[in-house]
Structures are given as structure tokens and as C-alpha cells.
Write a protein that holds these residues in place. Structure first.
Motif, short mmCIF file in Angstrom:
data_model
loop_
_atom_site.label_atom_id
_atom_site.label_comp_id
_atom_site.label_asym_id
_atom_site.label_seq_id
_atom_site.Cartn_x
_atom_site.Cartn_y
_atom_site.Cartn_z
N LYS A 295 0.84 -1.21 0.00
CA LYS A 295 0.00 0.00 0.00
C LYS A 295 0.87 1.25 0.00
CE LYS A 295 -3.93 -2.10 2.38
NZ LYS A 295 -4.69 -2.16 3.66
N GLU A 296 1.93 1.20 0.81
CA GLU A 296 2.80 2.38 0.90
C GLU A 296 3.63 2.57 -0.37
OE1 GLU A 296 5.21 1.86 4.34
OE2 GLU A 296 3.52 1.76 5.73
N ARG A 297 3.88 1.45 -1.07
CA ARG A 297 4.79 1.52 -2.22
C ARG A 297 4.09 1.44 -3.56
NH1 ARG A 297 7.70 -3.61 -0.73
NH2 ARG A 297 8.58 -3.43 -2.83
N LYS A 298 2.76 1.68 -3.58
CA LYS A 298 2.03 1.48 -4.83
C LYS A 298 2.53 2.43 -5.93
CE LYS A 298 -1.90 4.34 -3.40
NZ LYS A 298 -3.36 4.33 -3.18
N TYR A 299 2.90 3.66 -5.54
CA TYR A 299 3.41 4.58 -6.56
C TYR A 299 4.80 4.17 -7.03
CZ TYR A 299 -0.52 7.26 -4.89
OH TYR A 299 -1.78 7.63 -4.53
N GLU A 300 5.56 3.63 -6.10
CA GLU A 300 6.90 3.14 -6.46
C GLU A 300 6.80 1.98 -7.45
OE1 GLU A 300 9.27 1.98 -3.05
OE2 GLU A 300 10.26 0.45 -4.27
N LEU A 301 5.84 1.08 -7.19
CA LEU A 301 5.65 -0.05 -8.10
C LEU A 301 5.15 0.42 -9.46
CD1 LEU A 301 4.05 -2.65 -5.64
CD2 LEU A 301 6.40 -2.54 -6.45
N ALA A 302 4.23 1.43 -9.42
CA ALA A 302 3.72 1.96 -10.68
C ALA A 302 4.85 2.59 -11.49
CB ALA A 302 2.62 2.99 -10.39
N LEU A 303 5.77 3.27 -10.78
CA LEU A 303 6.91 3.88 -11.46
C LEU A 303 7.80 2.81 -12.07
CD1 LEU A 303 8.47 6.48 -12.09
CD2 LEU A 303 9.63 6.23 -9.88
N MET A 304 7.99 1.71 -11.34
CA MET A 304 8.80 0.61 -11.87
C MET A 304 8.17 0.04 -13.12
SD MET A 304 9.92 -1.36 -8.37
CE MET A 304 10.68 -2.69 -9.27
N ARG A 305 6.84 -0.09 -13.09
CA ARG A 305 6.16 -0.61 -14.30
C ARG A 305 6.35 0.34 -15.47
NH1 ARG A 305 1.86 -3.90 -14.35
NH2 ARG A 305 2.13 -3.56 -16.59
N SER A 306 6.22 1.64 -15.18
CA SER A 306 6.34 2.62 -16.27
C SER A 306 7.76 2.66 -16.84
CB SER A 306 5.94 4.01 -15.77
OG SER A 306 6.86 4.45 -14.79
N LEU A 307 8.74 2.24 -16.03
CA LEU A 307 10.12 2.21 -16.50
C LEU A 307 10.48 0.88 -17.16
CD1 LEU A 307 11.93 3.98 -13.49
CD2 LEU A 307 11.48 4.90 -15.77
N GLY A 308 9.51 0.01 -17.29
CA GLY A 308 9.75 -1.22 -18.05
C GLY A 308 9.72 -2.50 -17.25
N ALA A 309 9.51 -2.43 -15.93
CA ALA A 309 9.47 -3.67 -15.13
C ALA A 309 8.19 -4.45 -15.43
CB ALA A 309 9.54 -3.34 -13.65
N SER A 310 8.31 -5.69 -15.72
CA SER A 310 7.14 -6.51 -16.05
C SER A 310 6.38 -6.90 -14.78
CB SER A 310 7.59 -7.77 -16.78
OG SER A 310 8.36 -8.57 -15.90
N PRO A 311 5.10 -7.30 -14.88
CA PRO A 311 4.36 -7.79 -13.70
C PRO A 311 5.06 -8.97 -13.02
CG PRO A 311 2.87 -7.37 -15.52
CD PRO A 311 4.24 -7.21 -16.08
N ALA A 312 5.70 -9.80 -13.82
CA ALA A 312 6.40 -10.95 -13.24
C ALA A 312 7.55 -10.51 -12.33
CB ALA A 312 6.93 -11.85 -14.36
N LYS A 313 8.22 -9.41 -12.71
CA LYS A 313 9.32 -8.92 -11.87
C LYS A 313 8.80 -8.38 -10.54
CE LYS A 313 13.03 -7.98 -15.11
NZ LYS A 313 13.98 -6.99 -15.64
N LEU A 314 7.64 -7.71 -10.59
CA LEU A 314 7.06 -7.22 -9.33
C LEU A 314 6.65 -8.39 -8.44
CD1 LEU A 314 4.87 -4.19 -10.53
CD2 LEU A 314 7.25 -4.24 -9.80
N PHE A 315 6.09 -9.41 -9.08
CA PHE A 315 5.73 -10.64 -8.35
C PHE A 315 6.97 -11.24 -7.68
CE2 PHE A 315 5.09 -15.18 -7.98
CZ PHE A 315 3.79 -15.29 -7.53
#
Length: 399
Positions: A295-315
């Protein structure tokens, strides 16, 4: 590698919650490791000491106390029994062999046991130095006794009445060391062994011995008798006969030790269950910690996605955080368990000359690693799926 470093940085960022989860996991892992290790070694030690002994004969009293005092040498004896009655049991046709035991003295906390050389054969004891006793007041030392007291062949010492170090010394006679045994892994390692006559002599039975053989037979006593039967008929007939027709009692080690296991097993099972419950609570703590972190890092994760990180990498990132946390809990838990074992071993060595081995990596510690990581994996699945399904556009739109 970068993902692993990022997972480590995230755990450091939430130091307080991470520490709490690691602490819970450590306690759970430590308790399970401690209980399984100690109970396993106690069972092995008890089974080795009792092997080949079908029955113990001693004075009337608690059968379990008789077994603990005569076989394991960790309790006070129930009393003495007359040699005249014991001789009848020894000559019984159903008895394959029997080993007399006489004690009541010690030296520096180690028990002095009067017996015959069959006791050495029973425990397959081999001599590191010297030879068996040939006459009264000669002793053979178990390996632990020789190592702890630093006694050598030819050394002399005075026994102490009772089993306490501060007991009264028998100054009128002294023992001579004539043999030292190799380690057997049994109770013999922790004993000072001598002839039955030594115990009688030092307790002033010598005069009775000199008067006449008949008088000696009537007055002499021993403390217990270890018995091996020729066949199962002995088990069926002799214990009942002794308990009903003589002034002695017969105790069956297999029955009494099973009873002891049941009593100890309740305590061990309870502690083991508590340890597993703590691990489950730790898993819940990891789960809540990861959810709050997401919850605290949702913007950080969204930024990672926008920079090219795939959903699998977040998983994978969430899974790695959980596994790192559990790995730390496992390592600290093993250390905690070993500290507890060292403490118990020190106490047991002081009180009963019994120590718990913890050299090398035990089987318990090996299977606890996948178990702990499995707990972390299960706790991280839901948070990892939520990270995998995080929608960049929704998160950014809410902002």
C-alpha cells in the motif's frame, strides 16, 4: 541481482516490522529445533543404556525410580536388597545372566558402582588403558570420568559418601585406578566401576565377610540386579513371582521407560506445538507486513512498471522480500536453538553428566530450512499476486 538488492532495501526501509517478523520466526524455528534435537538425543541415549536389560530387581518403592537409579544412574536408589534373596534369582533357570550393582558413594559428583566385569561386557566396553579390577579398591574409569577428572593409571582417590560433591569422605580407604575405558556412548562412560567387594569393604562389611561364608551370605546386600532372560517365559513369570513372593520388587525397563516417554512426550509435544504456532503467527506477520508495504509503495511499483518492469518482476520482488525475511528468521532461529541447547547441555552436564551433542548440521536444521522458506512463500503469495495485478493507470489516476 538488482531485484535482490531492491528487496533487501525495502526490508531495511521497514526495519521495525521486519524485525518483528524475524523475531517471531526465530523463536518458532529455535523452539522446534531445540525440542526435536533434545528429544531425539534423549531417546537415543535412553535406548542405548537400556539395551539388553529385561528386568531390574531392587528394593520396594517406585519402579521408575528403580530403573532411573539402576540403569541410568540419575536418581537415588530405592534401598538395598539381601544377597541371599538375590542369589536365588541369579540361579533361576529362566535367567540367562544377571549383573549385581552396589552403590552409594561418589567421587567429584561421579558415581562409584560396585559390580562384576560382566557389566563391562554388557556395554561392550574396551580398555583405552589398563585392565579390569582384580581385587578390592581397584577401579576402572569411564571415558567421561577420566577426561573430566584428569585421572590416570596409578592415581588414587578417596570416595565420598552419597552422590553430592560435598559429602563425607571415606578417608580410611582409597581407590586405585587400574583401567580407563574407551567411549561407549552409554552410561558406563559416566561411572567409576569397581568390584562389589570394594563397596562392601568401604562400608564395613569386611568383618562380616571374615566371620564365615554363611554369615556373609545372610548379611551382605547389594543395591540392584540387572537381569537378562533366556526366553519370553522369564518376562511372564519372574516379575510377578518377585513382586508377590519376595521382599524385593521387579521393574521392567521397557514399560517404565515408555511411561517416562509418555510423560516427557506431553511436554515436548506441547513445546513443539507452541513453536509451530509461533511460526504460523510469524507467517501472518510477514503477510500483513508485505500487504502494508505494498500500500505504501504502490506509486513506487507503478513507477517501476512505467520504467519497463514486467508484472512478473514485481511478483518476484515481493516473493524475494519474503524469502529474505524468512532466511534471516531461520538463521537467527538456529542460533537461538543452539544457545538453548548449550544452556541445557551445561545444566545437564553439571547435574547428570549428560550433554547434548550439536556438532555439525543436524537433520532437524536441514528440514527446517525448506519449511521456513515454505512458510514465507505461502505468506507472500497473495501480496505478490496483488503486485502482479497492479494497474498503473488506475494508481496514477487516483493521484
Amino acid at each position: 541481482m538488482k531485484m535482490l538488492q531492491l528487496a533487501y532495501a525495502n526490508l531495511k526501509e521497514h526495519f521495525l516490522t521486519t524485525s518483528l517478523s524475524v523475531m517471531l520466526l526465530s523463536i518458532g524455528v529455535g523452539m522446534v529445533s531445540f525440542i526435536v534435537t533434545v528429544s531425539g538425543q534423549l531417546n537415543d541415549r535412553f535406548n542405548r543404556d537400556i539395551r539388553g536389560i529385561d528386568m531390574v530387581v531392587g528394593a520396594k518403592g517406585s519402579p521408575l525410580q528403580l530403573i532411573l537409579s539402576a540403569v541410568y544412574q540419575i536418581d537415588n536408589p530405592t534401598g538395598n536388597i539381601p544377597l541371599s534373596e538375590v542369589s536365588k534369582i541369579q540361579r533361576h533357570p529362566l535367567v540367562k545372566y544377571s549383573i549385581p550393582l552396589s552403590y552409594g558413594d561418589s567421587y567429584q559428583g561421579f558415581r562409584i558402582v560396585g559390580t562384576d566385569t560382566l557389566y563391562l561386557s554388557h556395554f561392550k566396553a574396551k580398555f583405552r588403558e589398563g585392565k579390569p579390577w582384580q581385587k578390592s579398591m581397584e577401579v576402572v574409569l569411564g571415558s567421561t570420568v577420566a577426561a573430566r577428572l584428569e585421572l590416570n593409571l596409578g592415581d588414587h582417590f578417596h570416595g565420598t559418601h552419597g552422590f553430592e560433591k560435598e559429602g563425607q569422605e571415606h578417608e580410611e580407604k582409597r581407590y586405585s585406578v587400574v583401567g580407563i575405558l574407551e567411549p561407549t556412548g552409554t552410561v558406563a562412560d559416566r561411572l567409576i566401576l569397581t568390584s562389589t567387594e570394594s563397596v562392601w569393604d568401604i562400608h564395613h562389611h569386611e568383618e562380616a565377610h571374615d566371620e564365615s561364608a554363611e554369615h556373609h551370605e545372610e548379611s551382605a546386600q547389594i543395591t540392584a540386579l540387572l537381569v537378562k532372560f533366556k526366553n519370553p517365559m522369564g518376562m511372564m513369570q519372574l516379575p510377578r513371582f518377585i513382586n508377590e513372593k519376595t521382599s524385593m520388587q521387579a521393574a521392567l525397563p521397557a514399560i517404565e521407560i515408555n511411561r517416562l516417554y509418555e510423560l516427557m512426550g506431553i511436554g515436548f509435544s506441547t513445546l513443539q506445538t507452541i513453536g509451530i504456532l509461533i511460526m504460523i503467527i510469524a507467517a501472518l506477520s510477514v503477510f500483513i507486513s508485505l500487504l502494508n508495504s505494498l500500500k505504501e509503495r504502490k506509486y513506487e511499483l507503478a513507477l517501476m512498471r512505467s520504467l519497463g518492469a514486467s508484472p512478473a518482476k514485481l511478483f518476484a520482488l515481493v516473493i524475494q522480500e519474503s524469502l529474505l525475511l524468512c532466511l534471516a528468521g531461520y538463521v537467527f532461529g538456529i542460533i537461538l536453538g543452539r544457545i538453548a541447547i548449550m544452556t541445557l547441555s551445561s545444566f545437564g552436564e553439571e547435574q547428570f553428566h549428560f550433554s547434548v551433542s550439536q556438532s555439525g548440521v543436524s537433520a532437524v536444521e536441514i528440514w527446517l530450512l525448506p519449511l521456513t522458506l515454505g512458510v514465507g512463500l505461502v505468506a507472500a503469495i497473495i501480496p505478490a499476486i496483488r503486485a502482479y495485478r497492479s494497474d498503473i493507470s488506475t494508481i496514477l489516476r487516483n493521484e
